[in-house]
Design an enzyme around this catalytic site. Structure first.
Site, PDB file in Angstrom:
ATOM      1  CD  GLU A  98      -2.795   1.603   0.608  1.00 16.34           C
ATOM      2  OE1 GLU A  98      -2.586   1.667  -0.660  1.00 16.34           O
ATOM      3  OE2 GLU A  98      -3.854   1.887   0.818  1.00 16.34           O
ATOM      4  CG  ASP A  99      -0.876   4.810  -1.602  1.00 20.62           C
ATOM      5  OD1 ASP A  99      -1.579   4.317  -0.597  1.00 20.62           O
ATOM      6  OD2 ASP A  99      -1.293   5.643  -2.160  1.00 20.62           O
ATOM      7  CG  ASP A 102      -5.291   9.022   6.696  1.00 21.82           C
ATOM      8  OD1 ASP A 102      -4.728   9.457   7.587  1.00 21.82           O
ATOM      9  OD2 ASP A 102      -6.041   9.595   5.886  1.00 21.82           O
ATOM     10  CG  PHE A 151      -3.207  15.198   1.552  1.00 28.74           C
ATOM     11  CD1 PHE A 151      -4.049  14.402   2.025  1.00 28.74           C
ATOM     12  CD2 PHE A 151      -2.878  15.153   0.319  1.00 28.74           C
ATOM     13  CE1 PHE A 151      -4.614  13.376   1.251  1.00 28.74           C
ATOM     14  CE2 PHE A 151      -3.657  14.304  -0.546  1.00 28.74           C
ATOM     15  CZ  PHE A 151      -4.764  13.346  -0.047  1.00 28.74           C
ATOM     16  NE  ARG A 164      -3.045   8.507  -9.031  1.00 32.48           N
ATOM     17  CZ  ARG A 164      -3.531   8.099  -7.986  1.00 32.48           C
ATOM     18  NH1 ARG A 164      -2.771   7.325  -6.947  1.00 32.48           N
ATOM     19  NH2 ARG A 164      -4.801   8.281  -7.987  1.00 32.48           N
TER      20      ARG A 164
HETATM   21  P1  IMP Z   1      -7.222   4.848   4.817  1.00 35.33           P
HETATM   22  O1  IMP Z   1      -8.281   3.812   4.479  1.00 35.33           O
HETATM   23  O2  IMP Z   1      -7.806   6.040   5.663  1.00 35.33           O
HETATM   24  O3  IMP Z   1      -6.048   4.400   5.728  1.00 35.33           O
HETATM   25  O4  IMP Z   1      -6.802   5.323   3.659  1.00 35.33           O
HETATM   26  C1  IMP Z   1      -5.714   5.014   2.838  1.00 35.33           C
HETATM   27  C2  IMP Z   1      -5.774   5.675   1.398  1.00 35.33           C
HETATM   28  O5  IMP Z   1      -6.047   7.058   1.497  1.00 35.33           O
HETATM   29  C3  IMP Z   1      -4.471   5.663   0.654  1.00 35.33           C
HETATM   30  O6  IMP Z   1      -4.444   4.484   0.126  1.00 35.33           O
HETATM   31  C4  IMP Z   1      -4.631   6.873  -0.136  1.00 35.33           C
HETATM   32  O7  IMP Z   1      -5.169   6.706  -1.244  1.00 35.33           O
HETATM   33  C5  IMP Z   1      -5.358   7.960   0.802  1.00 35.33           C
HETATM   34  N1  IMP Z   1      -4.698   8.843   1.349  1.00 35.33           N
HETATM   35  C6  IMP Z   1      -4.492   9.053   2.789  1.00 35.33           C
HETATM   36  N2  IMP Z   1      -3.456   9.805   3.192  1.00 35.33           N
HETATM   37  C7  IMP Z   1      -2.985  10.396   2.083  1.00 35.33           C
HETATM   38  C8  IMP Z   1      -2.072  11.197   1.542  1.00 35.33           C
HETATM   39  O8  IMP Z   1      -1.681  12.092   2.446  1.00 35.33           O
HETATM   40  N3  IMP Z   1      -1.959  11.428   0.557  1.00 35.33           N
HETATM   41  C9  IMP Z   1      -2.255  10.777  -0.683  1.00 35.33           C
HETATM   42  N4  IMP Z   1      -3.489   9.957  -0.439  1.00 35.33           N
HETATM   43  C10 IMP Z   1      -3.630   9.645   0.964  1.00 35.33           C
END
Ligand code: IMP
Length: 180
Positions: A98-99, A102, A151, A164
């Site tokens: 995963e990137d 959050d 962010f 990206r």
């Molecule tokens: P989670 O389900 O809240 O953990 O979200 C994960 C997804 O939110 C990641 O795969 C990203 O696509 C997006 N995301 C969360 N924070 C960022 C950020 O700082 N930059 C870009 N995408 C983010």
């Protein structure tokens, strides 16, 4: 297109070094095994491409795509799978890539989804981790960098589909995030 105000957070050489370290650890942990690496589209594709090319073990790859419905940069908690894997993972060693983690909602959902198919093992490697923002308890097994709130874009990560392609990671001005 609006010009984005941003500051560099991780330059290319720091990313390269950390990705090689992670790949080394993963290769050692899975020595003599064949991993199936599952990337989460779209954000993880750049990190995953660099990571697997630094492995010293063989691997197969597949992808999932998820949509997390919510306003702007906040995920709502409703995670929906829009593209499933095309590989059987029963009895196999799986690494989800995963990137960024959050709130943890996306990965908590995906891990449950994939575990139902009875892999032999399942671990998660995240390039970035915003630990303080979790809404559900979730720990990645391998993490590139832990970052504070804010962010970030670049190295596969986007803001409204922009940035990206950038090879570095940048932190963007919070006011621009709030405006959207
Ligand atoms: P989670 O389900 O809240 O953990 O979200 C994960 C997804 O939110 C990641 O795969 C990203 O696509 C997006 N995301 C969360 N924070 C960022 C950020 O700082 N930059 C870009 N995408 C983010």
């Amino acid at each position: 297109m609006e010009k984005m105000q941003k500051k560099i957070l991780f330059p290319r050489d720091a990313i390269k070094k950390r990705v090689e370290e992670l790949a080394g650890r993963i290769s050692a942990d899975y020595k003599d095994r064949e991993l199936i690496v599952i990337g989460i589209l779209k954000g993880a594709f750049v990190f995953m491409a660099d990571l697997i090319r630094a492995f010293s073990i063989p691997c197969r790859i597949d992808f999932v795509r998820v949509a997390s419905y919510g306003a702007g940069t906040e995920s709502s908690g409703r995670v929906v799978l829009t593209k499933d894997i095309e590989t059987s993972i029963k009895g196999r060693d799986i690494l989800i890539v995963e990137d960024i983690v959050d709130t943890g909602l996306t990965l908590a959902y995906l891990v449950n989804w994939l575990k139902e198919r009875n892999p032999q093992s399942l671990k998660v490697c995240a390039f970035l981790d915003k630990r303080k923002r979790r809404k559900v308890a979730f720990e990645a097994d391998y993490v590139g960098f832990t970052i504070d709130d804010g962010f970030v874009v670049g190295y596969g990560l986007d803001f409204n589909e922009q940035s990206r392609f950038l090879p570095e990671v940048y932190i963007i001005d919070q006011q621009q995030v709030d405006k959207k």
